[in-house]
Design a protein around this motif. Structure first.
Motif, short mmCIF file in Angstrom:
data_model
loop_
_atom_site.label_atom_id
_atom_site.label_comp_id
_atom_site.label_asym_id
_atom_site.label_seq_id
_atom_site.Cartn_x
_atom_site.Cartn_y
_atom_site.Cartn_z
N ARG A 171 0.82 -1.20 0.00
CA ARG A 171 0.00 0.00 0.00
C ARG A 171 0.86 1.26 0.00
NH1 ARG A 171 -3.14 -1.18 4.05
NH2 ARG A 171 -2.01 -0.02 5.66
N ALA A 172 1.89 1.28 0.82
CA ALA A 172 2.76 2.45 0.90
C ALA A 172 3.56 2.64 -0.39
CB ALA A 172 3.71 2.31 2.09
N ALA A 173 4.03 1.53 -0.98
CA ALA A 173 4.78 1.63 -2.24
C ALA A 173 3.89 2.17 -3.35
CB ALA A 173 5.34 0.27 -2.62
N LYS A 174 2.64 1.73 -3.41
CA LYS A 174 1.71 2.21 -4.43
C LYS A 174 1.45 3.70 -4.27
CE LYS A 174 -2.88 1.34 -6.37
NZ LYS A 174 -4.12 0.49 -6.27
N GLY A 177 4.24 5.59 -5.70
CA GLY A 177 4.51 5.33 -7.11
C GLY A 177 5.73 4.46 -7.34
N ILE A 178 6.06 3.63 -6.37
CA ILE A 178 7.22 2.75 -6.48
C ILE A 178 6.80 1.44 -7.12
CG2 ILE A 178 8.95 1.43 -5.18
CD1 ILE A 178 8.89 3.65 -3.09
N LEU A 179 7.47 1.07 -8.19
CA LEU A 179 7.15 -0.16 -8.90
C LEU A 179 7.58 -1.36 -8.07
CD1 LEU A 179 6.16 -1.48 -11.57
CD2 LEU A 179 8.54 -1.37 -12.37
N LEU A 180 6.67 -2.31 -7.89
CA LEU A 180 6.96 -3.50 -7.13
C LEU A 180 7.58 -4.56 -8.04
CD1 LEU A 180 3.76 -3.71 -4.91
CD2 LEU A 180 6.08 -3.19 -4.16
N THR A 181 8.87 -4.72 -7.92
CA THR A 181 9.60 -5.73 -8.69
C THR A 181 10.08 -6.82 -7.74
OG1 THR A 181 11.73 -4.62 -8.38
CG2 THR A 181 10.38 -3.93 -10.27
N GLU A 182 10.67 -7.85 -8.31
CA GLU A 182 11.22 -8.92 -7.47
C GLU A 182 12.26 -8.36 -6.50
OE1 GLU A 182 13.59 -13.19 -7.94
OE2 GLU A 182 12.71 -12.20 -9.70
N LYS A 183 13.02 -7.37 -6.96
CA LYS A 183 14.06 -6.78 -6.10
C LYS A 183 13.43 -5.98 -4.96
CE LYS A 183 18.06 -3.69 -6.18
NZ LYS A 183 18.95 -2.85 -7.02
N LEU A 219 11.20 2.95 2.59
CA LEU A 219 10.87 3.46 1.26
C LEU A 219 11.53 4.80 0.97
CD1 LEU A 219 7.08 2.49 0.98
CD2 LEU A 219 9.05 1.33 -0.01
N ARG A 220 11.79 5.58 1.99
CA ARG A 220 12.48 6.87 1.77
C ARG A 220 13.88 6.65 1.23
NH1 ARG A 220 9.88 8.64 6.63
NH2 ARG A 220 11.73 8.08 7.85
N GLY A 221 14.44 5.49 1.51
CA GLY A 221 15.80 5.21 1.04
C GLY A 221 15.87 4.62 -0.35
N LEU A 222 14.71 4.32 -0.96
CA LEU A 222 14.71 3.72 -2.28
C LEU A 222 14.80 4.78 -3.37
CD1 LEU A 222 12.00 0.91 -1.89
CD2 LEU A 222 14.47 0.74 -1.69
#
Length: 222
Positions: A171-174, A177-183, A219-222
């Protein structure tokens, strides 16, 4: 089917000898096959015997590896117990158990071969898993070692926390706008480690607010 896990430091210098005592030496009533093992021993004949996987021991022979003194240290391994009436050639038809089996972390525990009665799993050098179709043996072990945890119940609680972390992470990544990849999916496991693992102890009483704060920091570090 029940299981337990314990940090091996609580077993003392005898390692598996302490478990054998807790189950009143029931291991002697079975034959054993040792697979997928990494080990240390100073005894050259024993080193040669353990130089391949799928090594057969009687219950008496297995006991003598640890009582009265520990002659071998298994860093990783699966030690599977079978009724003595099962021929060795039949055991050779089964897929060899592996200590990294994901089945050990399921809520409904299973042994890796259908005829096995017990599995002892020295896991990654620091934990011991003990699973048995004879629930009373696991109950005896849990009573003898208050530091041990019921494996099925612990898996249930851990998996519930991981599902909550995944939901909050997605939910937070969405929202960011962070793409959810395997990594990026792998990052959520660091949230579990930060919040729930403190040395040998686990804290599974975490709130959604604590999870959310840790996720936001990540997520702030991504």
């Amino acid at each position: 089917m029940k299981g337990a896990k314990i940090a091996r430091k609580y077993l003392g210098g005898g390692d598996l000898a302490a478990l054998f005592e807790a189950i009143e030496n029931e291991q002697k009533n079975y034959n054993w096959v040792v697979t997928d093992h990494d080990f240390f021993t100073r005894e050259e004949p024993l080193k040669q015997r353990l130089s391949w996987t799928g090594v057969f021991f009687t219950g008496e022979e297995l006991t003598e590896l640890f009582v009265p003194r520990r002659r071998v240290t298994f860093i990783d391994a699966v030690l599977s117990a079978y009724p003595k009436e099962i021929p060795v050639r039949e055991l050779q038809t089964y897929k060899l158990p592996e200590w990294q089996s994901p089945g050990y972390w399921q809520e409904d525990l299973e042994l890796q071969t259908p005829q096995a009665v017990m599995e002892l799993v020295p896991w990654d050098g620091y934990e011991l898993l003990f699973l048995s179709r004879r629930d009373g043996l696991v109950d005896s072990f849990l009573r003898a070692f208050p530091q041990a945890l019921d494996l099925g119940e612990t898996n249930r609680r851990e998996n519930a926390v991981e599902r909550r972390i995944t939901e909050i992470f997605h939910r937070a990544a969405k929202e960011r706008g962070i793409l959810l990849t395997e990594k990026t999916e792998k990052y959520k496991y660091s949230v579990f480690q930060s919040l729930c693992l403190k040395g040998d102890e686990e804290n599974l009483e975490v709130t959604d607010e604590e999870i959310g704060a840790e996720v936001e920091k990540l997520l702030r570090g991504l």
